[in-house]
Design a protein around this motif. Structure first.
Motif, PDB file in Angstrom:
ATOM      1  N   ALA A 202     -12.790  -9.421   4.261  1.00  0.00           N
ATOM      2  CA  ALA A 202     -11.747  -9.237   3.242  1.00  0.00           C
ATOM      3  C   ALA A 202     -12.341  -9.221   1.838  1.00  0.00           C
ATOM      4  O   ALA A 202     -11.878  -8.493   0.958  1.00  0.00           O
ATOM      5  CB  ALA A 202     -10.706 -10.346   3.356  1.00  0.00           C
ATOM      6  N   LEU A 203     -13.395 -10.018   1.643  1.00  0.00           N
ATOM      7  CA  LEU A 203     -13.990 -10.120   0.307  1.00  0.00           C
ATOM      8  C   LEU A 203     -14.611  -8.811  -0.153  1.00  0.00           C
ATOM      9  O   LEU A 203     -14.811  -8.599  -1.347  1.00  0.00           O
ATOM     10  CB  LEU A 203     -15.042 -11.242   0.288  1.00  0.00           C
ATOM     11  N   LYS A 204     -14.902  -7.925   0.787  1.00  0.00           N
ATOM     12  CA  LYS A 204     -15.479  -6.615   0.403  1.00  0.00           C
ATOM     13  C   LYS A 204     -14.402  -5.676  -0.114  1.00  0.00           C
ATOM     14  O   LYS A 204     -14.699  -4.630  -0.680  1.00  0.00           O
ATOM     15  CB  LYS A 204     -16.200  -5.984   1.606  1.00  0.00           C
ATOM     16  N   LEU A 205     -13.151  -6.014   0.108  1.00  0.00           N
ATOM     17  CA  LEU A 205     -11.982  -5.233  -0.341  1.00  0.00           C
ATOM     18  C   LEU A 205     -12.180  -3.733  -0.073  1.00  0.00           C
ATOM     19  O   LEU A 205     -12.064  -2.902  -0.977  1.00  0.00           O
ATOM     20  CB  LEU A 205     -11.705  -5.485  -1.834  1.00  0.00           C
ATOM     21  N   GLU A 206     -12.478  -3.398   1.200  1.00  0.00           N
ATOM     22  CA  GLU A 206     -12.717  -1.990   1.522  1.00  0.00           C
ATOM     23  C   GLU A 206     -11.436  -1.171   1.481  1.00  0.00           C
ATOM     24  O   GLU A 206     -11.467   0.041   1.336  1.00  0.00           O
ATOM     25  CB  GLU A 206     -13.419  -1.874   2.878  1.00  0.00           C
ATOM     26  N   TRP A 207     -10.299  -1.820   1.647  1.00  0.00           N
ATOM     27  CA  TRP A 207      -9.009  -1.146   1.486  1.00  0.00           C
ATOM     28  C   TRP A 207      -7.933  -2.180   1.194  1.00  0.00           C
ATOM     29  O   TRP A 207      -8.149  -3.375   1.397  1.00  0.00           O
ATOM     30  CB  TRP A 207      -8.665  -0.284   2.707  1.00  0.00           C
ATOM     31  N   VAL A 208      -6.805  -1.685   0.709  1.00  0.00           N
ATOM     32  CA  VAL A 208      -5.683  -2.589   0.429  1.00  0.00           C
ATOM     33  C   VAL A 208      -4.518  -2.146   1.317  1.00  0.00           C
ATOM     34  O   VAL A 208      -3.880  -1.126   1.064  1.00  0.00           O
ATOM     35  CB  VAL A 208      -5.280  -2.537  -1.064  1.00  0.00           C
ATOM     36  N   PRO A 209      -4.282  -2.869   2.414  1.00  0.00           N
ATOM     37  CA  PRO A 209      -3.228  -2.457   3.349  1.00  0.00           C
ATOM     38  C   PRO A 209      -1.830  -2.588   2.717  1.00  0.00           C
ATOM     39  O   PRO A 209      -1.617  -3.452   1.866  1.00  0.00           O
ATOM     40  CB  PRO A 209      -3.367  -3.440   4.512  1.00  0.00           C
ATOM     41  N   ASP A 210      -0.903  -1.708   3.135  1.00  0.00           N
ATOM     42  CA  ASP A 210       0.483  -1.825   2.642  1.00  0.00           C
ATOM     43  C   ASP A 210       1.110  -3.119   3.151  1.00  0.00           C
ATOM     44  O   ASP A 210       1.836  -3.777   2.448  1.00  0.00           O
ATOM     45  CB  ASP A 210       1.325  -0.632   3.123  1.00  0.00           C
ATOM     46  N   TRP A 211       0.824  -3.427   4.431  1.00  0.00           N
ATOM     47  CA  TRP A 211       1.427  -4.623   5.032  1.00  0.00           C
ATOM     48  C   TRP A 211       0.337  -5.386   5.780  1.00  0.00           C
ATOM     49  O   TRP A 211      -0.309  -4.837   6.664  1.00  0.00           O
ATOM     50  CB  TRP A 211       2.555  -4.208   5.992  1.00  0.00           C
ATOM     51  N   ILE A 212       0.148  -6.608   5.385  1.00  0.00           N
ATOM     52  CA  ILE A 212      -0.887  -7.417   6.038  1.00  0.00           C
ATOM     53  C   ILE A 212      -0.292  -8.730   6.548  1.00  0.00           C
ATOM     54  O   ILE A 212       0.468  -9.393   5.838  1.00  0.00           O
ATOM     55  CB  ILE A 212      -2.090  -7.665   5.090  1.00  0.00           C
ATOM     56  N   ALA A 213      -0.627  -9.059   7.796  1.00  0.00           N
ATOM     57  CA  ALA A 213      -0.250 -10.378   8.325  1.00  0.00           C
ATOM     58  C   ALA A 213      -1.414 -11.323   8.052  1.00  0.00           C
ATOM     59  O   ALA A 213      -2.569 -10.984   8.315  1.00  0.00           O
ATOM     60  CB  ALA A 213       0.016 -10.284   9.822  1.00  0.00           C
TER      61      ALA A 213
END
Ligand SMILES: Cc1cc2nc3c(=O)[nH]c(=O)nc-3n(C[C@H](O)[C@H](O)[C@H](O)COP(=O)(O)OP(=O)(O)OC[C@H]3O[C@@H](n4cnc5c(N)ncnc54)[C@H](O)[C@@H]3O)c2cc1C
Ligand SMILES: NC(=O)c1ccc[n+]([C@@H]2O[C@H](COP(=O)([O-])OP(=O)(O)OC[C@H]3O[C@@H](n4cnc5c(N)ncnc54)[C@H](O)[C@@H]3O)[C@@H](O)[C@H]2O)c1
Length: 515
Positions: A202-213
């Motif tokens: 997650a720390l690499k922030l390769e993408w920003v999902p619309d919805w994340i659990a």
């Protein structure tokens, strides 16, 4: 003065540090037997913040020191933890602030046009900071003459370290184990690093999902919910305990729910386990999370989301460490230690010359605790008896606003008071009555001080509010030094500052008004 740890992190490392005369540390020094001279006074296995803090302190005590870095100077905190996560929180926090037009308008600030962000730019900010700090840490070690072995270390005996893959064993008078921890992924959860991942990815922030659990509402889950919602994601929390943020003080968790959860694009399930998690394919197939009731184990619901972040705690990293060669029996992987950080064997006896600090002993999984334990271990091996007071070690969750605490929760303090036979007092200061907080438009939050009614000593403090992480230090100092509410309320607090929230709470504890 900078601590050695923060000096190294900032790059202001200490080539001119005063070196005490060489101490004769530990086992070899005390033994009357003639034996081959060890290669080092101290070898540290693992060079995260714990190992690094211990190394710097040992040099200042005049010891000849080596670390086995296993190619990862800085460990979790610098490379996959505190440092990059705080960079993401700082960048996403700015986005949140600047998108809050009501908040800006209340201060007369107007922004023309939409506020956007460059995902890769935010990710680079975190990665670059981690690399810079890692370089600073490495530089501080070499500047102080610490030998850095790139290999991993494995115990051949309590004070014999095999450099893995190098075909070499080094001898030391003392060995500190400081190999830290890695994410814990519960059974049934399959990670692919892309749609189902831990903080490492997650720390690499390769993408920003619309919805994340987000599975787990502890420190990591909360901090990442702050990042993701600021960057535009919707978040669904899945928490196994009956209440969100189960390890925080209950009143603070309730306030956090009101300030950090309910006003945001967040919903939550509590009292359910994520029992089966299956990765998806971005743009093609969602990831799925099956939830079961924590008590009955019956199926509750299965949700389909773009991504799942697993924040269910961390497990000690003791793989390949050779603990079996020194008669150590771990407790769920954690190495047992006494209060001086000396490693214990399976019968509970101290293992001469072997120490363990940081996440690997599981006492308190925080960067500054690891470093403080390292310093404490070095003091003890040099013959200066020292026991770290973990009740005076503060902690903070760097959400917006922040949560910070030192000492037990109210619930734990109440139990302690009953057991030890003293009466507990509680006093509160409020951000909504604080000029500085109101000037910032950040009047939400409280500082709660828990104290002994017989001595007026501070037992614990819990804060939620702007810059809580900085405010907590005064309270940690008070607990460390046994300062009373009378003494604290006679200490002058600058006006107008956030510290006056604490001033109000200290005075309230004595039945006085701060105004
Ligand atoms: C996302 C995230 C955010 C965090 N934020 C904060 C925060 O804001 N504040 C805070 O106080 N804490 C924070 N933490 C916790 C903090 O990172 C840890 O408590 C801290 O890193 C523990 O330090 P350590 O030295 O014990 O272990 P680590 O930092 O894990 O370092 C251990 C090192 O040893 C290495 N190693 C393992 N085996 C061997 C071997 N056999 N030989 C040689 N080397 C080996 C590992 O690769 C690693 O480099 C955070 C953690 C995470 C995951
Ligand atoms: N700011 C900081 O100081 C900071 C930041 C991040 C991490 N950390 C450290 O890292 C460690 C790990 O953080 P974390 O947030 O992963 O762990 P945590 O222990 O703080 O929280 C884990 C949460 O996951 C829940 N959980 C566990 N298994 C579950 C399941 N199968 N389904 C649903 N919920 C489940 C637990 O009930 C708990 O609430 C912490 O102990 C903390 O010390 C510190």
């Amino acid at each position: 003065m900078l601590s050695a740890f923060s000096a190294a992190l900032s790059g202001a490392y200490l080539p001119s540090v005063h070196l005490a005369p060489r101490a004769t540390a530990g086992r070899g020094a005390l033994s009357g037997l003639r034996m081959a001279e060890p290669d080092f006074d101290l070898v540290i296995v693992g060079c995260g913040v714990g190992g690094h803090g211990a190394a710097l302190h040992a040099v200042s005590r005049g010891l000849k020191v080596a670390v086995c870095a296993g190619e990862d100077v800085g460990g979790t905190c610098v490379n996959r933890g505190c440092v990059p996560s705080k960079a993401l929180l700082a960048a996403s926090g700015r986005v949140r602030d600047m998108q809050n037009d009501k908040h800006l308008a209340a201060m007369g600030v107007k922004l023309e046009g939409a506020v956007t962000y460059d995902r890769q730019g935010v990710a680079d900010h975190a990665n670059n900071l981690a690399s810079r700090v890692q370089g600073n840490l490495r530089g501080s070690l070499t500047a102080l003459g610490v030998t850095v072995f790139e290999e991993k270390g494995s115990l051949a005996g309590p004070t014999s370290i095999e450099l893995v893959g190098a075909g070499k064993t080094i001898e030391a008078k003392n060995v500190i184990l400081a190999t830290g921890s890695v994410p814990f992924v519960p059974p049934g959860v399959e990670t692919d690093g892309k749609t189902v991942f831990t903080s490492d990815e997650a720390l690499k922030l390769e993408w920003v999902p619309d919805w994340i659990a987000i599975i787990g509402s502890g420190y990591i889950g909360l901090e990442f919910s702050d990042v993701y919602t600021a960057l535009g994601s919707e978040v669904t929390f899945i928490e196994a305990m009956p209440k969100m943020m189960p390890f925080f003080d209950r009143q603070i968790a309730q306030l956090a729910d009101r300030i950090l959860i309910r006003p945001r694009a967040i919903d939550s399930y509590t009292n359910v386990f994520a029992s089966e998690v299956t990765p998806g394919i971005p743009g093609e197939r969602p990831a799925t999370v099956k939830m079961i009731d924590a008590n009955t184990k019956e199926h509750v619901e299965t949700i389909e989301v773009d991504a799942v972040m697993v924040c269910t705690g961390r497990k000690p990293f003791s793989e390949g460490l050779g603990l079996e060669n020194v008669n150590v029996e771990t407790n769920r992987g954690f190495v047992p230690v006494d209060d001086k950080m000396r490693a214990l064997d399976k019968d509970g006896n101290v293992i001469d010359g072997l120490w363990c600090i940081g996440d690997l002993n599981g006492k308190m999984m925080l960067a500054h605790a690891a470093s403080a334990q390292g310093i404490s271990a070095v003091e003890n091996m040099c013959g200066h008896e020292h026991v770290l007071n973990h009740d005076a070690v503060p902690a903070a969750c760097f959400t917006h606003p922040e949560i910070a605490m030192v000492g037990p929760t109210e619930e734990q303090a109440k139990e302690r008071a009953e057991k030890e036979g003293w009466e507990m007092g509680i006093a509160q200061g409020n951000f909504k009555a604080n000029s500085k907080a109101l000037a910032e438009g950040e009047g939400e939050g409280i500082a709660k001080v828990i104290f002994r009614k017989d001595t007026f000593e501070v037992v614990a403090v819990h804060i939620i509010g702007i810059h809580a992480a900085d405010l907590i230090q005064e309270c940690a100092n008070a607990i460390q030094h046994g300062t009373t509410l009378q003494e604290l309320s006679m200490t002058v607090h600058t006006h107008p500052t956030l510290c006056e929230v604490l001033d109000e709470a200290f005075k309230a504890g004595l039945g006085r008004s701060a105004h």
